[in-house]
Design a protein around this motif. Structure first.
Motif, short mmCIF file in Angstrom:
data_model
loop_
_atom_site.label_atom_id
_atom_site.label_comp_id
_atom_site.label_asym_id
_atom_site.label_seq_id
_atom_site.Cartn_x
_atom_site.Cartn_y
_atom_site.Cartn_z
N SER A 124 -22.54 9.85 -9.04
CA SER A 124 -22.72 10.66 -7.84
C SER A 124 -23.61 11.85 -8.17
N ALA A 125 -23.86 12.69 -7.15
CA ALA A 125 -24.82 13.77 -7.33
C ALA A 125 -24.43 14.99 -6.50
N ILE A 147 -19.67 17.67 -8.60
CA ILE A 147 -19.22 18.18 -9.91
C ILE A 147 -17.90 18.92 -9.75
N GLU A 148 -17.84 19.76 -8.72
CA GLU A 148 -16.58 20.49 -8.48
C GLU A 148 -15.40 19.55 -8.28
N GLN A 149 -15.67 18.43 -7.59
CA GLN A 149 -14.57 17.50 -7.30
C GLN A 149 -14.08 16.77 -8.56
N VAL A 150 -15.02 16.26 -9.34
CA VAL A 150 -14.60 15.38 -10.44
C VAL A 150 -13.77 16.11 -11.50
N THR A 158 -17.06 8.24 -14.66
CA THR A 158 -17.89 8.89 -13.65
C THR A 158 -18.99 9.71 -14.30
N VAL A 159 -20.20 9.64 -13.75
CA VAL A 159 -21.24 10.59 -14.12
C VAL A 159 -21.75 11.27 -12.86
N VAL A 160 -22.09 12.54 -13.00
CA VAL A 160 -22.62 13.28 -11.86
C VAL A 160 -23.86 14.04 -12.30
#
Lengths: 389, 389
Positions: free
Chosen positions: B78-79, B84-87, B54-56
C-alpha cells in the motif's frame, strides 16, 4: 530506622573512611559494633564519637587500655578474635563492613556470611583465600556480598539491571602505581617510602605497596572470579593511570558498561551501604576539566611479575591463591622493613608458591594450615632474597 | 515465537542496519511490516528478502513501481502516510522501529504509541517536536520507548537497574564531527561533500550534516530531556572525538556510569530490539589497542552556534524546538544544494526562530502548523543568507 552497622577494621583506611561516610547520614546509619586489631587509642576515640553498643579489640593485650579509655562511655568492651566473630552475628546488625586488612579478615567475614548478613566487603583476602567455600556458604545462608573495592564496586554497579545477560569479559583497571614507567633497573632501587606514595588513591600501607607491585591487581583478579563467577580468561587487566574509569563489563552484544568517578574510596563505600539505592553526597564529582585525557595500555608482566603469578594461582585454584597471599604478606613486610628489594617480593612469592604443599580442594582448616605453612616458608627464606646493595 | 517488527524507514541508514541485525537472529525476530518514503526499488528488494506481510511506500507516486516489483511476492502493498500510520497499530506487531528521518516520523510514531507498542526510536524529531505530548501519550497507553540513538541508548543502558536513584546530570558525548578543529574562516568555506564525511559513524546525509554542525547534538539534548525527564541544566555535552564513550550518567552519590563501544549503530539497534535482554553478537568489540587515548573537552558554542540555539529552544519550550527543527531541515537542504554556506545554516535557523510565531503550549495540530510555517519562513529567507563567494 537507620541501618545498623558492624564495622570490622574500624581504625584502618577503609574503616575511617566508612565512618566519614556514615557520620553524614545519621538518620540512615548507626554504628552498632566497631572492631580493630590493635589500635586501641583510635578505636576508643571513635567509640566516644559514634557511641556503638560494642567495641572489640582483636589483640587481647590492648584490652585494658581500651577498657580504661572507655570507662565513662556506656559501651560493651571485649577482646580477642573469637569476640569479633561473635559480635558480627548479632541479630541487631544489618550490614557488616569487612574492612580488616589481610588474612585475619577471613574468619569474622565467614561468621557474618553464615549468619546471613549483608556484607560490604573491603577485605580482599576473604575471597582470594576461600572464594569457592564462600560462594557455597552464601548460597546456603542467603547472605549477600556488596564489594567495596573500587574495581569490584564498578563491576557490580555495571551489572545492576543486567541479570542473566551474557558477559564476554570484564576489564579491571589498574593505575599502574607510582612505578608505572620504571625500568627493572629503577625498580631494583625502589625504597619503601617511595612505594607508599600512591599517585591517585589514599589507602593503607599494605594495599599501597600491593598497588605499586600490581599484587593488588592480582588479588583483585582472583576476587573478581568469585564475586562474579567468571573464568580466568574472562578477567582482563588494563593500565589506566588516571584511575577515572574504575572498571568495565564487556557484554556479549558488543556493549561495554563502565563505572567512573574521582578516585575516592568513600564513593564505593557509600554505594555498598546504600545499595540498591544511591544517596546524594558531597563527595568529589567527576570533572572532565581535571581529566581531559584518559589513557589505557596493557600491563607489563615482565616488570610486574606479581600479576602473572596471580593468574597462575587463579588457574591452579585450590590453596594456591592462599599460598600466594600469605607469601605476599610476608614479602611486603620484609620490603617495608628494608630486608628485601621491591623486585624480590615477586621472587619470594614465587619461591613460596613452588615450595608449599598444594591441595586442589582444601577445606577451611587446611587453608588455615596453608596460610601458616606458606608464611613460615616465606619467612624462613627471606634471606635467599636479601637485597643486593 | 519471534518478535514481530514493523520497520519504518526501512531503506534509510538505520533501516538497513536494522535489517542487517535482524537477519542474524531469524528465530528471534520477524519483519512483519516495512515502510519507506520514496525508495521503492530498495524497499522491493528488501521485501523479497525479508518476506514481510505488508510493505508501504509513503510517496504515493511510487506505488505502482513497488506493486510491479513485488507482483510475484505474497505481500500486501500500500501507499501513503495514512497507510503507514495504520500498519504500525496492527495487533501482530510487537516492536515498531521508528527509523524515518525528519518531521515525517512524528505521525506514525504517535500512532504506534497510542496503540501501546514498544518503540525502538531512532527518529529524533518525534521527541524534539512533540516531547511533552509524547510523554503524556506514553503514560496513557503503556507504550514504551527504547532509544536507538547511540547517546540515548547509552543513557538508557546506564539507567537500567537504577530506578529512582537520584541523577545529578547526564553528559552526551559528541564526536565533534569532521570540522572539530576548523576555525570560523575554514568553516566559511566548507563544501557539502566535506560535511558528509563523518570521522566515526556511518549515517544518512541529514544526520551527518547535523553532526558536523552540532545540530544533531542539539536535537539530542532536547530528546534527552523528554526521554529521561531532566531539566536543561542537567544535560551536558562534551566533545569526545573518539566516539568510544557514547554517553554518561552522573548519579548524585558521586558515581558515574558510562556505556562504551565501537562506533557501530548496530549495537544500540540490537539492544533496543532485545531489551531488557542482551543477545551475543559478532558486532565489533571495544578494543583498547585501537583506542589507547580518550579525550574530552567543552564544545565551542561560538563556532558551533547550533548547540546554543538548541539549548535556547529547549529552555523556551512550547513550539520552539519544532521551529528550530523545521528551519534546520530547510537549512541542511539549502546547504547540501550549495545555496548557503555551512555557517549560514545557524543564521537561517536563528532567523526563523525569531520570526515564527511562538506558542508555549501547542497541541499536535499547532505543531503541524508550526512545522509548515517555519519551513515556509526559512525557505522564503534563504536568499538573505546566500553564501558569500
Amino acid at each position: 530506622m537507620p541501618k545498623r552497622i558492624a564495622l570490622l577494621g574500624s581504625t584502618g583506611s577503609i574503616g575511617t573512611q566508612t565512618l566519614n561516610v556514615i557520620e553524614k547520614y545519621p538518620d540512615d546509619f548507626k554504628v552498632e559494633v566497631m572492631t580493630a586489631g590493635s589500635n586501641a587509642k583510635l578505636l576508643a576515640q571513635q567509640a566516644v564519637k559514634f557511641k556503638p553498643g560494642t567495641v572489640v579489640i582483636g589483640n587481647k593485650s590492648h584490652y585494658q587500655t581500651l577498657k580504661d579509655a572507655l570507662k565513662d562511655v556506656p559501651v560493651r568492651v571485649s577482646a580477642g578474635d573469637d569476640a569479633i566473630e561473635q559480635v558480627v552475628t548479632a541479630s541487631n546488625i544489618d550490614i557488616v563492613v569487612a574492612a580488616m586488612v589481610g588474612y585475619s579478615g577471613l574468619k569474622p567475614t565467614i561468621a557474618a556470611i553464615r549468619a546471613g548478613k549483608k556484607i560490604a566487603l573491603a577485605n580482599k583476602e576473604t575471597l582470594v583465600v576461600a572464594g569457592e567455600i564462600i560462594r557455597k556458604l552464601i548460597k546456603e545462608s542467603g547472605s549477600r556480598i556488596i564489594p567495596v573495592d573500587s574495581e569490584h564496586s564498578a563491576i557490580f554497579q555495571c551489572l545492576t539491571g543486567e541479570s542473566g545477560n551474557p558477559i564476554d569479559t570484564i576489564t579491571l583497571t589498574a593505575s599502574g602505581g607510582p612505578f608505572l614507567n620504571f625500568t627493572r633497573e629503577m625498580l631494583e632501587k625502589v625504597k619503601p617510602h617511595e612505594a607508599l606514595k600512591h599517585p591517585n588513591w589514599e589507602m593503607g600501607n599494605k594495599v599501597t605497596v600491593d598497588s605499586a607491585s600490581l599484587m593488588n591487581k592480582g588479588l583483585e583478579v582472583i576476587e573478581a572470579k568469585w564475586l562474579f563467577d567468571l573464568t580466568p580468561d574472562q578477567i582482563k587487566v588494563i593500565v589506566h593511570p588516571q584511575s577515572i574509569i574504575h572498571s568495565m563489563v564487556h557484554f556479549a552484544d558488543g556493549s561495554t558498561k563502565a563505572q567512573m568517578g574521582m578516585p575516592d574510596m568513600r564513593i564505593p563505600i557509600l554505594y555498598a551501604l546504600t545499595y540498591p539505592d544511591r544517596f546524594p553526597s558531597d563527595l568529589p564529582k567527576l570533572d572532565f576539566k581535571k581529566c581531559q585525557t584518559l589513557t589505557f595500555f596493557d600491563p607489563d608482566l615482565e616488570r610486574f611479575r606479581n600479576l602473572a603469578l596471580a593468574y597462575h594461582a587463579l588457574k591452579m585454584g585450590g590453596n594456591m591463591p592462599c599460598i600466594m597471599n600469605a607469601a605476599n604478606e610476608v614479602a611486603v613486610n620484609a620490603f617495608l622493613a628494608g630486608k628485601i628489594g621491591f623486585l624480590q617480593m615477586s621472587d619470594l612469592v614465587e619461591y613460596t608458591m613452588e615450595k608449599t604443599e598444594y591441595l586442589a580442594s582444601p577445606g577451611l582448616g587446611f587453608l588455615e594450615t596453608t596460610n601458616n605453612m606458606a608464611k613460615g616458608i616465606a619467612s624462613d627464606n627471606i634471606k635467599k632474597f636479601i637485597k643486593k646493595r
